[in-house]
Scaffold this motif. Structure first.
Motif, mmCIF file in Angstrom:
data_model
loop_
_atom_site.group_PDB
_atom_site.id
_atom_site.type_symbol
_atom_site.label_atom_id
_atom_site.label_comp_id
_atom_site.label_asym_id
_atom_site.label_seq_id
_atom_site.Cartn_x
_atom_site.Cartn_y
_atom_site.Cartn_z
ATOM 1 N N TYR A 295 0.855 -1.188 0.000
ATOM 2 C CA TYR A 295 0.000 0.000 0.000
ATOM 3 C C TYR A 295 0.893 1.242 0.000
ATOM 4 C CZ TYR A 295 -3.708 -3.286 1.163
ATOM 5 O OH TYR A 295 -4.609 -4.323 1.132
ATOM 6 N N ASP A 296 1.675 1.390 -1.060
ATOM 7 C CA ASP A 296 2.690 2.427 -1.084
ATOM 8 C C ASP A 296 2.130 3.822 -1.328
ATOM 9 O OD1 ASP A 296 1.942 2.001 -3.692
ATOM 10 O OD2 ASP A 296 3.972 1.706 -4.468
ATOM 11 N N GLN A 297 0.826 3.936 -1.589
ATOM 12 C CA GLN A 297 0.196 5.240 -1.772
ATOM 13 C C GLN A 297 -0.438 5.756 -0.481
ATOM 14 O OE1 GLN A 297 0.403 6.948 -4.818
ATOM 15 N NE2 GLN A 297 1.846 5.251 -5.111
ATOM 16 N N VAL A 298 -0.238 5.014 0.622
ATOM 17 C CA VAL A 298 -0.879 5.363 1.887
ATOM 18 C C VAL A 298 0.182 5.711 2.931
ATOM 19 C CG1 VAL A 298 -2.456 4.624 3.709
ATOM 20 C CG2 VAL A 298 -2.780 3.775 1.366
ATOM 21 N N ASP A 299 0.026 6.891 3.548
ATOM 22 C CA ASP A 299 0.836 7.237 4.711
ATOM 23 C C ASP A 299 0.189 6.633 5.951
ATOM 24 O OD1 ASP A 299 2.570 8.723 3.174
ATOM 25 O OD2 ASP A 299 1.538 10.616 3.546
ATOM 26 N N ILE A 300 0.996 6.009 6.797
ATOM 27 C CA ILE A 300 0.490 5.328 7.989
ATOM 28 C C ILE A 300 1.147 5.972 9.208
ATOM 29 C CG2 ILE A 300 0.215 3.103 9.146
ATOM 30 C CD1 ILE A 300 0.844 1.823 6.344
ATOM 31 N N HIS A 330 -6.626 -7.709 11.329
ATOM 32 C CA HIS A 330 -5.486 -8.055 12.179
ATOM 33 C C HIS A 330 -5.801 -7.740 13.635
ATOM 34 C CE1 HIS A 330 -1.280 -9.098 12.767
ATOM 35 N NE2 HIS A 330 -1.121 -8.004 13.517
ATOM 36 N N TRP A 331 -6.417 -6.587 13.872
ATOM 37 C CA TRP A 331 -6.746 -6.182 15.238
ATOM 38 C C TRP A 331 -7.801 -7.099 15.854
ATOM 39 C CZ3 TRP A 331 -5.239 -4.219 19.457
ATOM 40 C CH2 TRP A 331 -6.141 -3.782 20.435
ATOM 41 N N GLN A 332 -8.755 -7.551 15.068
ATOM 42 C CA GLN A 332 -9.816 -8.405 15.600
ATOM 43 C C GLN A 332 -9.266 -9.683 16.225
ATOM 44 O OE1 GLN A 332 -12.396 -8.860 12.180
ATOM 45 N NE2 GLN A 332 -13.837 -7.319 12.939
ATOM 46 N N ASN A 333 -8.080 -10.101 15.816
ATOM 47 C CA ASN A 333 -7.504 -11.346 16.333
ATOM 48 C C ASN A 333 -6.230 -11.127 17.137
ATOM 49 O OD1 ASN A 333 -9.247 -13.519 14.907
ATOM 50 N ND2 ASN A 333 -8.662 -12.166 13.226
ATOM 51 N N ARG A 478 4.552 -1.417 23.018
ATOM 52 C CA ARG A 478 3.553 -2.436 22.649
ATOM 53 C C ARG A 478 2.801 -2.013 21.393
ATOM 54 N NH1 ARG A 478 -0.140 -3.299 27.675
ATOM 55 N NH2 ARG A 478 -1.056 -4.887 26.290
ATOM 56 N N PHE A 479 2.526 -0.708 21.253
ATOM 57 C CA PHE A 479 1.860 -0.205 20.047
ATOM 58 C C PHE A 479 2.761 -0.438 18.824
ATOM 59 C CE2 PHE A 479 -1.020 3.621 18.697
ATOM 60 C CZ PHE A 479 -1.575 2.839 17.697
ATOM 61 N N THR A 480 4.060 -0.167 18.979
ATOM 62 C CA THR A 480 5.007 -0.393 17.891
ATOM 63 C C THR A 480 5.049 -1.861 17.497
ATOM 64 O OG1 THR A 480 6.365 1.486 18.600
ATOM 65 C CG2 THR A 480 7.432 -0.175 17.204
ATOM 66 N N ALA A 481 4.993 -2.747 18.499
ATOM 67 C CA ALA A 481 4.991 -4.187 18.217
ATOM 68 C C ALA A 481 3.743 -4.577 17.430
ATOM 69 C CB ALA A 481 5.076 -4.967 19.524
ATOM 70 N N PHE A 482 2.597 -3.991 17.807
ATOM 71 C CA PHE A 482 1.366 -4.263 17.055
ATOM 72 C C PHE A 482 1.504 -3.804 15.611
ATOM 73 C CE2 PHE A 482 -2.491 -2.313 15.307
ATOM 74 C CZ PHE A 482 -3.247 -3.461 15.091
ATOM 75 N N MET A 483 2.001 -2.579 15.406
ATOM 76 C CA MET A 483 2.129 -2.051 14.055
ATOM 77 C C MET A 483 3.102 -2.885 13.229
ATOM 78 S SD MET A 483 0.008 0.404 13.802
ATOM 79 C CE MET A 483 0.545 1.053 12.216
ATOM 80 N N SER A 484 4.173 -3.334 13.842
ATOM 81 C CA SER A 484 5.143 -4.166 13.125
ATOM 82 C C SER A 484 4.518 -5.481 12.701
ATOM 83 C CB SER A 484 6.371 -4.423 14.000
ATOM 84 O OG SER A 484 7.033 -3.214 14.295
ATOM 85 N N SER A 485 3.764 -6.099 13.603
ATOM 86 C CA SER A 485 3.122 -7.372 13.260
ATOM 87 C C SER A 485 2.068 -7.167 12.184
ATOM 88 C CB SER A 485 2.507 -8.013 14.503
ATOM 89 O OG SER A 485 1.380 -7.276 14.959
ATOM 90 N N PHE A 486 1.356 -6.048 12.253
ATOM 91 C CA PHE A 486 0.332 -5.758 11.247
ATOM 92 C C PHE A 486 0.952 -5.558 9.870
ATOM 93 C CE2 PHE A 486 -1.624 -1.930 9.172
ATOM 94 C CZ PHE A 486 -2.600 -2.638 8.470
ATOM 95 N N LEU A 487 1.999 -4.734 9.789
ATOM 96 C CA LEU A 487 2.604 -4.444 8.488
ATOM 97 C C LEU A 487 3.318 -5.662 7.923
ATOM 98 C CD1 LEU A 487 3.849 -0.859 9.295
ATOM 99 C CD2 LEU A 487 2.029 -1.488 7.714
#
Length: 504
Positions: A295-300, A330-333, A478-487
């Motif tokens: 999703y290279d057109q999206v800033d996250i 991803h968040w739902q699980n 912990r938020f960074t860990a979530f984002m890393s796992s999501f991406l």
């Protein structure tokens, strides 16, 4: 006297552009009919007053004449029926709205908003009773509202409701159903004779647009599905929110979460809220930025905000909706410490989404929510905790997520007692506030300023309680860990794959 009030109401209707001069005699006669009044003496002097004030005078006359029972719901019904005389039919309102929209979409909403206020559908006089102020916090300037706009029911109304249950009817199918337009109301259902809605198409579906009768911010509006169905947050919801702000770029649109505790008060009708207001959350600082190869057109981005927010920004609506859907799935699980996604088959993780347009791009904020309870926190682990319940115990819904507190009416009296206590008066402070009031009394300065700031501090604490990843070093790790796992997950799965179970 009453003839002058009737004529003043007609004059006000002309002044507010609800009717024209040609409609004067017709409108006057229709109001006379609602008062069972056969004669009329044209007054030599017509007072100039607001429509809500004139309606109050007419209603008092109707009560004194025995035409209307002296109960709030009956008086509201009478006022709605009177104002229906001055409001155009739904087809005419929609025609004007759409004609303006072709030229200038802001002119269209301004027309509809002004009409909804002038017709007394938006309860401007009652809303003015609310106590509102702004206060600084580490997250920006937040809005505080003590909600006094909805009058308390007369004890006789409560007694009557017990003795006379509401009619057994499935019509209208709910408080938000499209059948409310023009509905007369009954014992437990508000009168909507002066109510109008605008048909919309969102995501290829039939939806409707209306204003809230008790708005909390500028142009506070409601988007409702024409089909009565439960609230669901999924890719289709993201697409509809983005579609709306695409059509109405001067408005934001957001949805309450679709689960109890973290959701809104009505989960049985799919609906969103919108409006023209800049909340503190809009200007929250960015904590971290991320990129996805797919999703290279999206800033996250993640934000410095008491709740945990992922902001997606792009000119590409489809990519935004797809990536939001991936994040939701991803968040739902996702599981981490107190964040437990399921208890058996009962789901706990969802999001509160907010869409807007800014600087030529679409933005979609996804606020991570979890509604699990525990023995220590029976109202919710990620819900205002017991230490702030004396100020705020109710759900943290969409409006509060963005930084506008809606606090209960009881606080008007209770906080006044706290102020007087701090000033040294011998007053009785409510038990729930006593320890807090003693603490505040040790501070120096103006008592009211101290209490106002202390209230917003409690509200911020409640928002922080609702955050799944706290604004602490550990919480952000912990938020960074979530984002890393999501991406990591996103860039591995097939492009565009759905990761949620429900895509209506």
């Amino acid at each position: 006297m009453i003839d002058a009030t009737i004529e003043a109401l007609v004059e006000a209707g002309i002044r507010e552009e609800l009717i024209t001069e040609q409609d004067r005699i017709y409108s006057r006669n229709r109001v006379l009919a609602r008062l069972n009044k056969l004669d009329f003496d044209k007054p030599t002097f017509v007072p100039r007053d607001s429509i809500p004030n004139l309606l109050d005078t007419l209603t008092e006359y109707a009560v004194e004449s025995g035409l209307v029972e002296n109960l709030l719901e009956e008086k509201d019904r009478f006022m709605a029926e009177v104002m229906d005389v001055f409001v155009s039919k739904p087809s005419e309102v929609t025609h004007t709205f759409n004609a303006l929209r072709v030229v200038d979409v802001e002119a269209a909403t301004s027309f509809f908003y002004k009409m909804s206020q002038a017709s007394n559908y938006i309860q401007t006089k009652r809303i003015a009773n609310n106590i509102t102020y702004k206060a600084p916090t580490r997250y920006g300037t937040l809005d505080i509202t003590i909600n006094l706009s909805k009058p308390e029911k007369d004890p006789r109304e409560i007694a009557r409701a017990r003795l006379q249950p509401a009619p057994e009817t499935n019509y209208p199918t709910g408080l938000l159903a499209i059948e409310n337009e023009g509905y007369g109301g009954h014992l437990k259902h508000p009168a909507r004779a002066n109510h109008r809605i605008i048909p919309l198409t969102l995501g290829g579906e039939e939806w409707s647009f209306q204003y809230s009768p008790y708005l909390y911010y500028n142009e506070h509006s409601i988007l409702l599905s024409n089909e009565v169905r439960d609230m669901v947050i999924d890719r289709s919801a993201f697409e509809r929110l983005l579609d709306f702000v695409g059509q109405f770029p001067h408005y934001f649109a957001g949805s309450n979460a679709d689960l109890p505790i973290v959701g809104g008060s009505i989960l049985t009708h799919d609906h969103y809220q919108a409006g023209r207001y800049r909340f503190a959350m809009d200007d929250a600082n960015v904590v971290a930025t991320y990129r996805s190869d797919r999703y290279d057109q999206v800033d996250i981005e993640t934000l410095e905000w008491p709740l945990s927010v992922v902001r997606l920004r792009s000119t590409q609506r489809e990519q935004l909706a797809m990536l939001a859907n991936q994040l939701l799935g991803h968040w739902q699980n996702y599981e981490d410490g107190d964040i437990v996604p399921y208890t058996g088959a009962v789901r706990h993780n969802t999001v509160t989404p907010i869409a807007r347009r800014r600087d030529g791009r679409y933005e979609l904020d996804l606020v991570l929510r979890n509604n699990r309870t525990s023995e220590a926190h029976p109202d919710g682990i990620f819900h205002p905790h017991a230490d702030v319940h004396h100020i705020k115990r109710e759900n943290i819904g969409l409006i509060e997520v963005m930084g506008l507190a809606v606090l209960p009416a009881r606080l008007k009296t209770e906080l006044e007692q706290v102020v007087r206590f701090i000033e040294g008066e011998d007053v009785e402070v409510a038990d729930m506030h006593k320890a807090w009031a003693e603490e505040l009394k040790t501070k120096s300065g103006d008592a009211r300023v101290i209490v106002d700031q202390a209230v917003v501090d409690k509200f911020v604490k409640g928002l922080e309680d609702a955050g799944v990843f706290k604004q602490t070093v550990e919480g952000q790790e912990r938020f960074t860990a979530f984002m890393s796992s999501f991406l990591s997950h996103v860039d591995k799965v097939e492009y565009g794959a759905s990761t949620t179970g429900s895509n209506r």
